[in-house]
Design a protein around this motif. Structure first.
Motif, PDB file in Angstrom:
ATOM      1  N   ASP A   1       0.802  -1.222   0.000  1.00 28.24           N
ATOM      2  CA  ASP A   1       0.000   0.000   0.000  1.00 28.24           C
ATOM      3  C   ASP A   1       0.833   1.271   0.000  1.00 28.24           C
ATOM      4  O   ASP A   1       0.290   2.367   0.191  1.00 28.24           O
ATOM      5  CB  ASP A   1      -0.928   0.003   1.231  1.00 28.24           C
TER       6      ASP A   1
ATOM      7  N   THR B   1       3.568   4.123  -1.760  1.00 32.86           N
ATOM      8  CA  THR B   1       3.708   4.769  -3.061  1.00 32.86           C
ATOM      9  C   THR B   1       4.935   4.244  -3.807  1.00 32.86           C
ATOM     10  O   THR B   1       5.822   3.614  -3.212  1.00 32.86           O
ATOM     11  CB  THR B   1       3.856   6.292  -2.891  1.00 32.86           C
ATOM     12  N   GLU B   2       4.998   4.537  -5.091  1.00 33.87           N
ATOM     13  CA  GLU B   2       6.175   4.154  -5.882  1.00 33.87           C
ATOM     14  C   GLU B   2       7.432   4.786  -5.307  1.00 33.87           C
ATOM     15  O   GLU B   2       8.479   4.136  -5.221  1.00 33.87           O
ATOM     16  CB  GLU B   2       5.995   4.589  -7.345  1.00 33.87           C
TER      17      GLU B   2
ATOM     18  N   GLU C   1       8.048   5.661  -2.204  1.00 31.52           N
ATOM     19  CA  GLU C   1       8.405   4.995  -0.957  1.00 31.52           C
ATOM     20  C   GLU C   1       9.005   3.618  -1.224  1.00 31.52           C
ATOM     21  O   GLU C   1       9.978   3.213  -0.586  1.00 31.52           O
ATOM     22  CB  GLU C   1       7.182   4.877  -0.057  1.00 31.52           C
TER      23      GLU C   1
END
Length: 270
Positions: free
Chosen positions: A255, A257-258, A260
């Protein structure tokens, strides 16, 4: 390493901490779903810069109750550039320091460790942060530990399966970066470089490419770690190398982000 193997008592949770001289990051992992569920990053600047690194950790343990929870497994990831890969055929556990002396200054008092990558017939020899390990022994009692670049190289080798083109991957940290060149699960080159400016960053990439006879007009460069598309490192690489892209992390099903997933690629794949 201690692991909880009692099915009745299992928490199905794993704690992974990545430590460096700049601070630490940690993630809690759902081992049933095999994905990270919580992420926290604590930089050294959050406390007085003259304080000991252990004081940063003490503050973190007070602030984040997740660090005091129960887990089936705890892994400490040591992130530094004091590491080198050695083919298993040339490896002798009695001479760990001798492998490192070619790329870093070693002392008789240094403690050496190594990680095994049996599927790829090599070892990663490195110097862990002993003072940090001692602190975590007091907190956790027992845990497993490994080097960040063991995780990085192992995962990049894994995702390169059946890809016949030679690729250069660059993993960026705050003060150093790693270059990994791979072709279909074969490691052609690994090295780590300190840098201060974008020009330093570009120089080492182009120098490495030259040594491997890689043409900047043709070879593919993929960037990951602490880097985004609009920063100075990406901009200067894009200016001088034709095929530059951010590493595709879509295979990491979670879940986050790209950005992260790219920054915490090592933490999430440990």
């Amino acid at each position: 390493m201690w692991q909880n193997t009692n099915v009745v008592d299992k928490m199905y949770q794993k704690l992974v901490l990545q430590v460096s001289l700049n601070g630490l990051s940690f993630a809690t992992v759902d081992t049933l779903m095999n994905k990270p569920v919580e992420l926290h990053k604590i930089e050294l600047g959050t406390i007085n810069v003259t304080a000991k690194i252990e004081d940063l950790f003490a503050e973190a343990f007070e602030k984040y109750p997740e660090l005091k929870a129960n887990y089936d497994e705890i892994i400490i990831i040591h992130s530094n550039n004091l590491a080198t890969f050695v083919p298993t055929a040339l490896f002798d556990e009695e001479y760990l320091g001798s492998y490192l002396q070619f790329n870093t200054k070693v002392f008789e008092t240094d403690f050496f460790a190594f990680d095994d990558l049996p599927n790829y017939e090599m070892k990663n020899v490195y110097i862990p942060y002993v003072n940090m390990n001692n602190y975590f022994i007091d907190q956790f009692g027992s845990f497993d530990y490994k080097h960040a670049n063991t995780v990085l190289v192992h995962k990049l080798l894994e995702v390169s399966k059946n890809i016949e083109e030679l690729k250069m991957f660059v993993h960026v940290s705050q003060k150093h970066f790693e270059i990994v060149v791979i072709q279909n699960q074969k490691l052609h080159l690994y090295n780590s470089y300190d840098y201060k400016t974008p020009e330093d960053f570009l120089y080492y990439i182009l120098f490495t490419a030259e040594q491997l006879y890689l043409n900047p007009e043709n070879f593919k460069l993929e960037l990951l770690g602490n880097i985004v598309e609009d920063d100075a490192l990406h901009a200067i690489a894009y200016k001088y190398i034709r095929n530059v892209s951010l590493f595709d992390v879509n295979f990491m099903q979670n879940d986050f982000t790209e950005m992260e997933n790219r920054e915490h690629f090592i933490l999430f794949n440990s």
